[in-house]
Scaffold this motif. Structure first.
Motif, short mmCIF file in Angstrom:
data_model
loop_
_atom_site.label_atom_id
_atom_site.label_comp_id
_atom_site.label_asym_id
_atom_site.label_seq_id
_atom_site.Cartn_x
_atom_site.Cartn_y
_atom_site.Cartn_z
N SER A 187 -13.59 -3.61 0.75
CA SER A 187 -12.21 -3.55 1.26
C SER A 187 -11.48 -4.89 1.14
O SER A 187 -10.28 -4.96 1.38
N ASP A 221 -10.03 0.68 6.74
CA ASP A 221 -8.84 0.93 7.54
C ASP A 221 -7.61 0.80 6.63
O ASP A 221 -7.46 -0.22 5.95
N LEU A 222 -6.74 1.83 6.63
CA LEU A 222 -5.53 1.78 5.79
C LEU A 222 -4.65 0.58 6.14
O LEU A 222 -3.92 0.07 5.28
N ASP A 254 -9.01 6.11 3.32
CA ASP A 254 -9.46 5.58 4.61
C ASP A 254 -10.78 6.26 4.95
O ASP A 254 -10.81 7.45 5.29
#
Lengths: 306, 306
Positions: A187, A221-222, A254
């Motif tokens: 991420s 997490d977006l 997500d």
């Protein structure tokens, strides 16, 4: 002459770890085999190789006159440009059957499971070859990555069973923690150029004569991309135009909410509604429950383009 | 909804027996599966099914909207015309990789061995499913047929091992005798019109602008055609003239002596000597060790015509 084993362009962890594992298995079976990649590995793969002390494979993009085995794809578009000039000995994959053909018989292990390394685990078992501890760790991480820690729609019981057995060999007991650590690495976006993010896990497809690119960022997490969403949208528009593509889609997945925000750059955005029955607004749409490009996004777009 | 399992057009024994065996395995794995063929089975397959008391599969040629599995081929040309409208769940094959593609992941077992049933034997073992006695007999016969009783250049150790294990299950101890019996059925010529024999396995080629036809009869003994050799010679002469061909050759292949008597009808018989270094006499020549049209005869003639 060595056999080169490699996965698809824009290598992900399954392609990298799968090539290394298949080359290991082949060498135990008496075939001199070398794992390579078609491009620079991503941060997640670098984390995995480092964690288990395995060297990063060399990058090699031309294979004319060589013997080769493919991992994690069977599409010409995802293979080296001169694949036709190589001798293709085998394919290990878990995707739809692509347009690679051969003039000679070959060995294909292609299963409808979540990860190429699940197939390779079965091959080790089938041939009665012991899996080295570090290779087991690589294969385990590839499965955790490709199945989004067993949450993806592509994940099967075979993937879970393979991961369990590989975890024992690798001495890993907390798969959830290991998976989350990997996805945190994956991420990571701070300071990364937009194009690198878009192409981190990106594939071009031929859909009924239309060139369609689909990228995916799997995020814990977006909110991690809230500030750069507009820049990402601009970049996929640019990518679409540079390559004369019909469309470029970027999946912002997500993995905790288990859904995808799809960013859209397209000559005909109505294909998105045709594909998913959800109306895009402002060049994007939320697709609840959609996490798999392979199983959920590509087939739906192929029907919409048909 | 049942899954249809079938082999290629113009079914041979591997296609027929392989479809029956794979359908049996799938049903043991919980998939409702039905073996069918794309056309009437040949006398050899009829003999095998009768011997082991297995019903002849129904003929089915259209599969739109059905779920299917392919055996013994991965080429669209050898598949049903509406394959693209079916859902392809799997392929078991032992040929080069053809041009079949899918929109969804599937299960492919494709190995470089002499017979599809060798692969299916490995699948039974892999899934831990017991092979019924009569199905083992079918699979054994398919291997004997495809490998010409282990003599073909395509035969591997895996084929021999699979045949041995299947023979034990089927209770067959004399594979040579069983194979010979099958090839006698395949060699049956009594009462068959000459043209039907010439065209039983016949193909036209373009060789450097010349139309060249090559037929083949595989025989357990050349003596079987001693009485009709002159009529066959006349018929290939007629076939050559009817089609304005440069040449028509008929391979009378003796699978026991492992060689071919070539009958020659040609505008320039010297191409035969050019191709094989053996001088024809009386419109024919013995070619020792030559058994394969694809691997031995066609390439040599292509060089001679070049």
């Amino acid at each position: 002459m060595a056999v080169y084993v490699f996965g698809h362009k824009n290598p992900d962890s399954d392609t990298v770890c799968g090539a290394i594992a298949l080359a290991d298995l082949q060498s135990k079976l008496g075939v001199e085999a070398v794992a390579v990649t078609q491009g620079k590995i991503n941060p997640e793969s670098a984390f995995i190789l480092d964690k288990f002390g395995v060297a990063v494979p060399e990058v090699k993009t031309s294979f004319a006159g060589e013997k080769v085995m493919l991992v994690d794809h069977s599409d010409l578009a995802q293979s080296p440009d001169d694949l036709k000039e190589a001798e293709l000995l085998g394919i290990v994959d878990h995707h739809k059957l692509g347009d690679v053909t051969t003039p000679n018989p070959l060995e294909c292990w292609i299963w409808p499971v979540g990860c190429s390394c699940t197939v390779i685990k079965a091959m080790y078992d089938f041939y009665g070859v012991e899996i080295p501890k570090n290779i087991a760790g690589l294969m385990l991480c590839a499965i955790l990555s490709d199945t989004v820690i067993f949450k993806s729609a592509t994940c099967t019981d075979k993937d879970k069973k393979a991961a369990e057995e590989l975890a024992k060999i690798a001495g890993e007991s907390d798969l959830q923690a290991l998976g989350m650590k990997m996805f945190e690495v994956k991420s990571a976006i701070k300071g990364t150029p937009m194009r690198e993010l878009v192409e981190r896990d990106y594939k071009d497809f031929d859909m009924n004569g239309n060139k369609v690119g689909i990228g995916q960022l799997e995020l814990v997490d977006l909110a991690l991309v809230a500030d750069i969403k507009e820049d990402l949208a601009k970049d996929i528009q640019a990518l679409k135009e540079e390559g004369n593509r019909h469309s470029v889609f970027l999946m912002l997945t997500d993995i905790m909410k288990e859904g995808t925000e799809l960013l859209i750059a397209s000559d005909d955005p109505s294909v998105v509604e045709k594909a998913f029955g959800a109306k895009p607004e402002g060049g994007k749409v939320w697709l609840d429950g959609v996490m798999s490009r392979k199983k959920q996004v590509v087939p739906n777009f192929e029907k919409a383009f048909a």
